[in-house]
Design an enzyme around this catalytic site. Structure first.
Site, PDB file in Angstrom:
ATOM      1  CG  ASP A 332      -1.850   1.138   1.289  1.00 37.34           C
ATOM      2  OD1 ASP A 332      -2.532   1.359   0.288  1.00 37.34           O
ATOM      3  OD2 ASP A 332      -1.914   1.810   2.332  1.00 37.34           O
ATOM      4  CG  ASP A 634      -1.827   2.259   6.601  1.00 33.97           C
ATOM      5  OD1 ASP A 634      -2.562   1.979   5.637  1.00 33.97           O
ATOM      6  OD2 ASP A 634      -1.306   3.378   6.746  1.00 33.97           O
ATOM      7  CG  ASP A 638      -4.198  -1.910   2.990  1.00 34.77           C
ATOM      8  OD1 ASP A 638      -4.453  -1.774   1.788  1.00 34.77           O
ATOM      9  OD2 ASP A 638      -3.714  -1.005   3.689  1.00 34.77           O
TER      10      ASP A 638
END
Length: 895
Positions: A332, A634, A638
């Site tokens: 990410d 985070d 995700d």
């Protein structure tokens, strides 16, 4: 179903159409209607899957073919009345199950963590009256009052908005707050662009309004993620798969040997059935590496402790070895590769372009001209000072330093970035007084304040450049006012947008004499453009180094983000990601079939405007190409991909609890660079695991061969089941710790990831096991054949053979230290673990040979010192033979 209609289409409807669709009104539904809908749709809570009870999870650890062998051996020894053997064998099986059960004690809490993200109470309008209700009582059609700081309780269609801005990074990956409107939208839009919807679990950053509930419980976007995580079956790690295959192979070999020897002994040897059965049980116990599961768990645990010191918390033991096989890291962007802190990187005025240093909210960083690296001092009265003063005062954000010394902002990230820029300019102190203000409104896309600054009254404006261009007729320069050159400004905006910068403009005008109020009409003429700030969520400096290390180790890094493609590519190029010149969007991925997706997953390294489903599918697509995938993140968005990945990696500081619980590894410092050190440790642990397996297996083969030879020759069974278990669980386990402390090889981060398809027992490993196992067995058999005619008791012979096998194990452990070189190196002296386990082994052998209660339990007897010397010489000779074998077989090795 917990919704009247799929919320994926509500953003395309007007407010009136949405109210009609949900059979509601601006005054909400009645209490009786809410009760009926609660019966129809259920509570506004995420569905829960019942978990397995602890006793059932414990029993599941007995579901292993090698444990079946032990349990069968325990049953047969019990039938024959050998209760000591029975209890010892059962004890070994229970210990192995307990280790596995304890290892699983940090069972998944991710779904509960998602549920905890839902707010507990909310204000609802029912029949025109506001009521405070538990969020579980919400139903489609309810009208919810939204205020700054609220956590959104369900998926809502915005029906009234007053400067409403929402933080959605946990769900969409966007680093900036999203302005919400009531207008209908057109076309199929990704989650991050549905600006008239509010999603359950997100937080209101500023403003307020009202929202109409369009989805509750499992039908919300948060509910979809919850369901995805419930349905995910975790990938088994390469090592566990290989251990299963090895166990099944050993099981089949044991069955074949026992059947053949049973038939042979009945036909050609006059042996009582009870003695024959005991011999075959000994063979089964000898062939099973009982200590191996426990040893693997302990070695992995030592790796976990080492990684914890390096800021990586491993939640699931097998993750340690999987790290060493990882071939791709899907990361990410926001908060993982970047700071998640908007930072101004460039300032454009009519006269100069400035670069701004610094990568966080800490107000430290030089400002210098783009063509001169010398830091400048902002002088009073300059255009730059005028610009910085404007963005500082026309701003609702605040820059604060918390108790721990960390700099933070209140308000939106954009305002915070401008506040930090003004602080970096170290402006001269002047007295200021706010007279009037027009708050930021998404309809106008600017904010304005009327200030007294020193002795001067000014109107200050900040906002989107295109909006301010329409308001301005002039631009401020060092030589006074000049006509606005829109084409020049637009050219500079386009140039710096290619770097991934978002632009915010600032302008001013002199206040009218005696002016105390500010209206939109006051801004329609006389406005002067001061400059533009270009800001971005900057890359973490340590992430750049970490990505370079990963690429050097043969691990590709792919960025998967909800941001726009141009921004993602710009950040990717700064980070040094391999193929950062092109990007593919979630919209393009959605229309691909599985084959096209797997090809795209390999070809691209930048994936933009992605949804949680896209991230999840990308991980699956890469795994279909036999990649071992790590996924960092985070946000809640995700979590499904983290759980599906071979190694899910969560951020410990900025990561949500959901993400941490779904992950296999948590980075306590949020430092992407920690992954590189974790990979290094994972590779070291795997190398040591392979050395350990190569160390243990020859001993099991030697024990089995000794019994087979004895049965074929009609001799005394050299080892009883309890002696075999002593060797497998006590001495082997003890010596294995010495290998666990071996340092990593020098080229460990310069070699490609190991192929997980290659079995730990490859061709060379099988050769080494057969070669060493046969050598140990033949040595012990020759020694037994020499002792038997001399009238020694069976207990004495078994004790000598036990000591021979244990001494041979100790020397062979030294052989296993170095797979491709001479073992008696400087590293041997540095490995304190080997000398500690050697001392422990000596104590254990003294106990089993000389302690009376151990002699009674294991059937041993005391040995004269000369037999210690004889067994030492035998072990040393075998050590030298293996050292000679290493260079002779070097070209046949695959690892």
């Amino acid at each position: 179903m917990n919704t009247a209609k799929s919320d994926r289409s509500y953003y395309q409807l007007s407010v009136d159409e949405t109210l009609s669709q949900t059979e509601s009104s601006i005054e909400g539904i009645t209490g009786s209607e809410a009760t009926a809908r609660l019966q129809q749709y259920g509570e506004n809570a995420l569905p829960q899957k019942p978990g397995k009870p602890a006793w059932l999870r414990f029993l599941a650890h007995f579901n292993d073919v090698l444990i079946y062998v032990l349990l069968a051996a325990a049953l047969l020894t019990a039938v024959m009345g050998h209760w000591v053997d029975t209890l010892v064998i059962l004890g070994v099986a229970v210990v192995n199950a307990l280790i596995g059960h304890i290892q699983e004690s940090n069972a998944e809490k991710s779904l509960q963590s998602i549920r905890n993200m839902l707010s507990s109470e909310t204000v609802v309008i029912r029949a025109g009256n506001p009521e405070t209700l538990p969020t579980t009582a919400l139903v489609p059609g309810d009208v919810v009052i939204i205020r700054a700081g609220d956590r959104i309780p369900a998926d809502l269609r915005v029906i009234e908005a007053h400067n409403l801005r929402v933080e959605e990074a946990i769900l969409t990956g966007e680093s900036t707050v999203v302005e919400k409107t009531t207008d209908a939208l057109f076309g199929e839009l990704p989650l991050g662009d549905r600006t008239n919807l509010l999603f359950s679990g997100t937080t209101v950053s500023s403003g307020g309004g009202k929202g109409l509930v369009v989805a509750t419980g499992g039908e919300t976007e948060l509910g979809h993620i919850n369901q995805m995580m419930s349905d995910i079956e975790k990938h088994r790690t390469p090592l566990l798969v290989q251990m299963d295959k090895l166990g099944k192979a050993i099981f089949l070999i044991i069955l074949a040997m026992m059947a053949a020897l049973f038939v042979f002994s009945l036909l050609f040897r006059d042996m009582p059935v009870s003695e024959l059965m005991l011999s075959l049980i000994s063979l089964a116990v000898a062939s099973v590496p009982e200590g191996l599961p426990a040893i693997i768990s302990i070695i992995l645990s030592l790796g976990v402790q080492t990684m914890a010191k390096q800021q990586a918390i491993i939640r699931k033991l097998p993750t340690v070895e999987t790290l060493g096989a990882m071939t791709v890291i899907c990361s990410d962007k926001t908060g993982t590769l970047t700071m998640n802190e908007m930072t101004v990187k460039a300032v454009i005025t009519a006269d100069h372009i400035y670069r701004v240093e610094g990568d966080s909210y800490e107000p430290v960083g030089a400002i210098h001209k783009v063509d001169d690296a010398t830091p400048i001092t902002v002088s009073a009265g300059s255009v730059l000072e005028h610009y910085l003063r404007t963005i500082d005062l026309c701003n609702d954000g605040h820059l604060i330093k918390d108790e721990s010394g960390l700099w933070k902002i209140t308000g939106g990230p954009t305002e915070g970035a401008l506040k930090v820029l003004a602080a970096k300019g170290q402006l001269p102190v002047v007295t200021t007084e706010l007279r009037s203000k027009i708050p930021f409104d998404s309809q106008y896309k600017y904010m304005s304040t009327l200030y007294r600054i020193g002795d001067e009254e000014r109107v200050l404006i900040t906002g989107a450049p295109d909006v301010l261009f329409r308001l301005c007729q002039q631009q401020q320069t060092e030589n006074g006012l000049q006509p606005l050159d829109i084409s020049w400004w637009e050219g500079k905006i386009e140039e710096y947008a290619r770097e991934g910068l978002r632009m915010v403009a600032a302008a001013w005008k002199p206040a009218l004499p005696g002016q105390t109020e500010l209206t939109h009409q006051d801004l329609q003429q006389g406005v002067i453009l001061l400059g533009i700030a270009g800001m971005m969520d900057p890359p973490r400096p340590e992430a750049i180094t970490a990505i370079r290390d990963c690429l050097q180790a043969g691990i590709r890094v792919k960025m998967i983000t909800g941001d726009h493609p141009q921004t993602a590519m710009s950040i990717g190029q700064m980070l040094g990601i391999g193929n950062a010149g092109t990007a593919i969007t979630g919209r393009e991925l959605e229309v691909m079939d599985d084959h096209q997706l797997s090809e795209a997953a390999q070809a691209y390294d930048i994936f933009a405007r992605t949804s949680p489903e896209d991230k999840f599918r990308l991980v699956q697509a890469l795994q279909s190409k036999k990649e071992v995938v790590g996924m960092t993140g985070d946000g809640v968005n995700d979590a499904p991909a983290l759980k599906r990945a071979d190694v899910g990696i969560a951020m410990g500081i900025k990561g949500t609890e959901v993400t941490k619980e779904a992950a296999d590894m948590v980075l306590t410092d949020d430092n992407f660079a920690t992954i590189a050190s974790a990979v290094r440790e994972g590779r070291r642990v795997y190398d040591n695991l392979k050395k350990t397996i190569l160390f243990i297996m020859p001993t099991n083969l030697a024990q089995g061969l000794l019994i087979i030879i004895a049965l074929l020759a009609g001799n005394l069974i050299p080892l009883t089941p309890v002696l075999i278990l002593w060797m497998n669980m006590a001495t082997s386990a003890t010596l294995s710790f010495g290998l666990a402390f071996e340092e990593g090889e020098k080229n460990i981060m310069r070699r490609p990831p190991r192929d997980p398809k290659l079995h730990v027992m490859d061709g060379f490993a099988i050769w080494r096991v057969v070669f060493v196992g046969s050598m140990i067995a033949i040595s012990a058999f020759v020694l037994e054949a020499w002792l038997q005619p001399r009238g020694y008791s069976p207990e004495f012979i078994r004790t000598v053979l036990l000591q021979t096998l244990v001494t041979a194990q100790w020397f062979y452990m030294l052989n296993c230290r170095v797979s491709d070189g001479f073992s008696l190196s400087k590293g041997l002296l540095m490995n304190k673990g080997i000398w500690i386990v050697s001392a422990v082994l000596l104590v254990l052998q003294l106990l089993i040979i000389y302690a009376p209660f151990m002699q009674l339990l294991f059937g041993t007897t005391g040995l004269p010192f000369r037999y210690w010397v004889i067994t030492f010489i035998i072990g040393f000779v075998m050590f030298l033979i293996v050292e000679v074998e290493k260079p002779l077989t070097r070209r046949f090795r695959t690892a």
